[in-house]
Design a protein around this motif. Sequence first.
Motif, PDB file in Angstrom:
ATOM      1  N   UNK A 289       0.880  -1.152   0.000  1.00 22.62           N
ATOM      2  CA  UNK A 289       0.000   0.000   0.000  1.00 22.62           C
ATOM      3  C   UNK A 289       0.923   1.210   0.000  1.00 22.62           C
ATOM      4  N   UNK A 290       1.083   1.802  -1.167  1.00 22.78           N
ATOM      5  CA  UNK A 290       2.134   2.810  -1.360  1.00 22.78           C
ATOM      6  C   UNK A 290       1.677   4.233  -1.087  1.00 22.78           C
ATOM      7  N   UNK A 291       0.372   4.424  -0.905  1.00 23.75           N
ATOM      8  CA  UNK A 291      -0.140   5.789  -0.701  1.00 23.75           C
ATOM      9  C   UNK A 291      -1.196   5.777   0.394  1.00 23.75           C
ATOM     10  N   UNK A 292      -0.946   6.528   1.441  1.00 26.55           N
ATOM     11  CA  UNK A 292      -1.875   6.629   2.562  1.00 26.55           C
ATOM     12  C   UNK A 292      -2.081   8.102   2.892  1.00 26.55           C
TER      13      UNK A 292
ATOM     14  N   UNK B 107      -8.200  -1.549   8.415  1.00 21.27           N
ATOM     15  CA  UNK B 107      -8.155  -0.449   7.450  1.00 21.27           C
ATOM     16  C   UNK B 107      -7.958   0.876   8.179  1.00 21.27           C
ATOM     17  N   UNK B 108      -8.636   1.039   9.307  1.00 17.12           N
ATOM     18  CA  UNK B 108      -8.461   2.257  10.111  1.00 17.12           C
ATOM     19  C   UNK B 108      -7.004   2.423  10.542  1.00 17.12           C
ATOM     20  N   UNK B 109      -6.408   1.324  11.020  1.00 18.70           N
ATOM     21  CA  UNK B 109      -5.015   1.377  11.473  1.00 18.70           C
ATOM     22  C   UNK B 109      -4.074   1.704  10.312  1.00 18.70           C
ATOM     23  N   UNK B 110      -4.358   1.135   9.160  1.00 21.21           N
ATOM     24  CA  UNK B 110      -3.535   1.417   7.983  1.00 21.21           C
ATOM     25  C   UNK B 110      -3.591   2.896   7.614  1.00 21.21           C
ATOM     26  N   UNK B 111      -4.762   3.496   7.772  1.00 19.72           N
ATOM     27  CA  UNK B 111      -4.934   4.897   7.383  1.00 19.72           C
ATOM     28  C   UNK B 111      -4.196   5.862   8.305  1.00 19.72           C
ATOM     29  N   UNK B 112      -3.738   5.349   9.447  1.00 18.76           N
ATOM     30  CA  UNK B 112      -3.079   6.213  10.442  1.00 18.76           C
ATOM     31  C   UNK B 112      -1.567   6.026  10.512  1.00 18.76           C
ATOM     32  N   UNK B 113      -1.013   5.165   9.654  1.00 16.14           N
ATOM     33  CA  UNK B 113       0.434   4.927   9.734  1.00 16.14           C
ATOM     34  C   UNK B 113       1.202   6.193   9.346  1.00 16.14           C
ATOM     35  N   UNK B 114       2.365   6.415   9.964  1.00 12.73           N
ATOM     36  CA  UNK B 114       3.189   7.577   9.594  1.00 12.73           C
ATOM     37  C   UNK B 114       3.646   7.474   8.133  1.00 12.73           C
ATOM     38  N   UNK B 115       3.632   8.593   7.448  1.00 10.60           N
ATOM     39  CA  UNK B 115       4.055   8.630   6.046  1.00 10.60           C
ATOM     40  C   UNK B 115       5.134   9.694   5.857  1.00 10.60           C
ATOM     41  N   UNK B 116       5.775   9.639   4.710  1.00 14.44           N
ATOM     42  CA  UNK B 116       6.807  10.628   4.385  1.00 14.44           C
ATOM     43  C   UNK B 116       6.928  10.743   2.874  1.00 14.44           C
ATOM     44  N   UNK B 117       7.784  11.634   2.440  1.00 16.84           N
ATOM     45  CA  UNK B 117       8.153  11.690   1.029  1.00 16.84           C
ATOM     46  C   UNK B 117       9.274  10.683   0.838  1.00 16.84           C
TER      47      UNK B 117
ATOM     48  N   UNK C  89       6.115   5.072   6.141  1.00 19.02           N
ATOM     49  CA  UNK C  89       7.505   4.957   6.564  1.00 19.02           C
ATOM     50  C   UNK C  89       7.882   3.480   6.694  1.00 19.02           C
ATOM     51  N   UNK C  90       7.001   2.707   7.312  1.00 19.09           N
ATOM     52  CA  UNK C  90       7.180   1.258   7.407  1.00 19.09           C
ATOM     53  C   UNK C  90       6.210   0.606   6.434  1.00 19.09           C
TER      54      UNK C  90
END
Length: 200
Positions: A76-79, A164-174, A185-186
Amino acid sequence: MFRLILISILFLASTTCLAVVKDDGSQIQAGNYYPRVKFETSMGDIIVELNRKKAPITVNNFLRYVQKRSYEGTIFHRVVIDFVVQGGGYDENFAELFSYGNIFNESGNGLKNEKYTIAMARQDDPHTANRQFFFNMEDNVTLDPGRYWGYAVFGSVVEGYEVVDAMSLVPTHVDPTWGWSDVPVEKVILQRATILPMEF
């Protein structure tokens, strides 16, 4: 008489070959308007129920990828929080995976981009969806059709909402390698996708 028999044999052979090569997904649980698919992810399991009655092209296309085990090991490359969780198109090394080609946009089927629905991702051109999909994490009315083409919804989550809720809250970055934004990030990995048996 011999010529007539030969023509009949050739006709039967050609129709048999046509039946064998048909591989658009329509043969998978044919007659089941609401097939279910189980996603086993690195964060838990999700079950989606697809709506073949309203989105036959999209559902058949999706089932074909699942049956071929083509979603296994994808990320899942985009959150985007309160928006979407998107995946299905890249492996763990961010390599783009093959597709069977683009499909017709069924966004006008009456299904809305409501929270916990699953829809097809695409580029700006309305008919460029092929294998990437996303979960709606809000009622995304801006993705519904109106004056312009929308994004085709073809099912919804029926189990694993908390995943799905947990996936939507994962930390993201560029992502430092590719320069993509909203990348977890992970890595969140779709380890396995299977079509569940029909329920009678």
